[in-house]
Design an enzyme around this catalytic site. Sequence first.
Site, PDB file in Angstrom:
ATOM      1  N   THR A 119       0.898  -1.150   0.000  1.00  0.00           N
ATOM      2  CA  THR A 119       0.000   0.000   0.000  1.00  0.00           C
ATOM      3  C   THR A 119       0.939   1.203   0.000  1.00  0.00           C
ATOM      4  O   THR A 119       1.549   1.524   1.018  1.00  0.00           O
ATOM      5  CB  THR A 119      -0.935  -0.014   1.221  1.00  0.00           C
ATOM      6  OG1 THR A 119      -1.766  -1.175   1.142  1.00  0.00           O
ATOM      7  CG2 THR A 119      -1.801   1.239   1.263  1.00  0.00           C
ATOM      8  N   PRO A 120       1.102   1.855  -1.161  1.00  0.00           N
ATOM      9  CA  PRO A 120       2.235   2.752  -1.395  1.00  0.00           C
ATOM     10  C   PRO A 120       2.122   4.161  -0.789  1.00  0.00           C
ATOM     11  O   PRO A 120       2.056   5.159  -1.502  1.00  0.00           O
ATOM     12  CB  PRO A 120       2.298   2.815  -2.919  1.00  0.00           C
ATOM     13  CG  PRO A 120       0.875   2.670  -3.339  1.00  0.00           C
ATOM     14  CD  PRO A 120       0.276   1.697  -2.357  1.00  0.00           C
ATOM     15  N   CYS A 121       2.180   4.235   0.523  1.00  0.00           N
ATOM     16  CA  CYS A 121       2.143   5.543   1.186  1.00  0.00           C
ATOM     17  C   CYS A 121       3.389   6.362   0.862  1.00  0.00           C
ATOM     18  O   CYS A 121       3.371   7.589   0.982  1.00  0.00           O
ATOM     19  CB  CYS A 121       1.962   5.390   2.690  1.00  0.00           C
ATOM     20  SG  CYS A 121       3.197   4.377   3.495  1.00  0.00           S
ATOM     21  N   HIS A 122       4.447   5.714   0.411  1.00  0.00           N
ATOM     22  CA  HIS A 122       5.670   6.438   0.037  1.00  0.00           C
ATOM     23  C   HIS A 122       5.470   7.310  -1.195  1.00  0.00           C
ATOM     24  O   HIS A 122       6.276   8.191  -1.460  1.00  0.00           O
ATOM     25  CB  HIS A 122       6.833   5.454  -0.184  1.00  0.00           C
ATOM     26  CG  HIS A 122       6.602   4.475  -1.297  1.00  0.00           C
ATOM     27  ND1 HIS A 122       5.865   3.317  -1.120  1.00  0.00           N
ATOM     28  CD2 HIS A 122       6.998   4.476  -2.597  1.00  0.00           C
ATOM     29  CE1 HIS A 122       5.826   2.646  -2.257  1.00  0.00           C
ATOM     30  NE2 HIS A 122       6.499   3.328  -3.172  1.00  0.00           N
ATOM     31  N   ARG A 123       4.391   7.098  -1.935  1.00  0.00           N
ATOM     32  CA  ARG A 123       4.130   7.877  -3.145  1.00  0.00           C
ATOM     33  C   ARG A 123       3.398   9.194  -2.863  1.00  0.00           C
ATOM     34  O   ARG A 123       3.052   9.911  -3.785  1.00  0.00           O
ATOM     35  CB  ARG A 123       3.327   7.034  -4.138  1.00  0.00           C
ATOM     36  CG  ARG A 123       4.104   5.819  -4.630  1.00  0.00           C
ATOM     37  CD  ARG A 123       3.307   4.968  -5.590  1.00  0.00           C
ATOM     38  NE  ARG A 123       4.033   3.734  -5.879  1.00  0.00           N
ATOM     39  CZ  ARG A 123       3.457   2.598  -6.257  1.00  0.00           C
ATOM     40  NH1 ARG A 123       2.151   2.541  -6.423  1.00  0.00           N
ATOM     41  NH2 ARG A 123       4.187   1.526  -6.485  1.00  0.00           N
TER      42      ARG A 123
END
Length: 157
Positions: A119-123
Site C-alpha cells: 500500500t504505497p504511502c511512500h508515493r
Amino acid sequence: METCTINTPLGFAKIVGDIHGISSVIVLNSEEIITDIIPIELEDCVIQLQEYFGGSRKQFNIKLNPQGTDFQKKVWEQLNQIPFGKTISYLELSKQLGDTKAIRAVANANGKNPIWIITPCHRVIGSDGSLTGYAGGLHRKQWLLNHESPYKQQSLF
C-alpha cells in the site's frame, strides 16, 4: 496469525497475515533473524516483494487485510490507486477522497498504513514536492521513489 522476517535492500521486514490476507508489512530498524521456512499464507507476499525489489514487479496482487478505522481503510484503498512511479500530494489525496479540509486526517491515516510498500504511502509527497514524513524514514522513502522512477540516476563514480 503467521509471521516471517525477510531481508530487503532497505532493511529487515516483518510480514504478518493469515488466510484472510496480509495485515502488516513493516520495516524494522534492527537486525532480525531471517525466517527459514515461510508460512504458506505469506509466500505470495514474500515472492512479490522480492520481485518488486528486483525490478520485475510494478503492481502487487496480494489479498490484504489491514486493521484500522473505516476512514483509515478508505485512505489506504485510495493509496492503492496511485500508479507505480507516480506521486501525489496530500492535498490531492484529500481531494480524491472528497474533502480538502481533511488533509491532516488523511496524512495521519497515511502515516498509520500498516502495509509497507504494497500500500504505497511512500508515493504521497508535499504539495511543494518535498518528501514529508514517512514512518520508515525519509531515506527509505527517497530510495523507494528512486527505485520506481523511470529516470534512473547514474552514479558518476
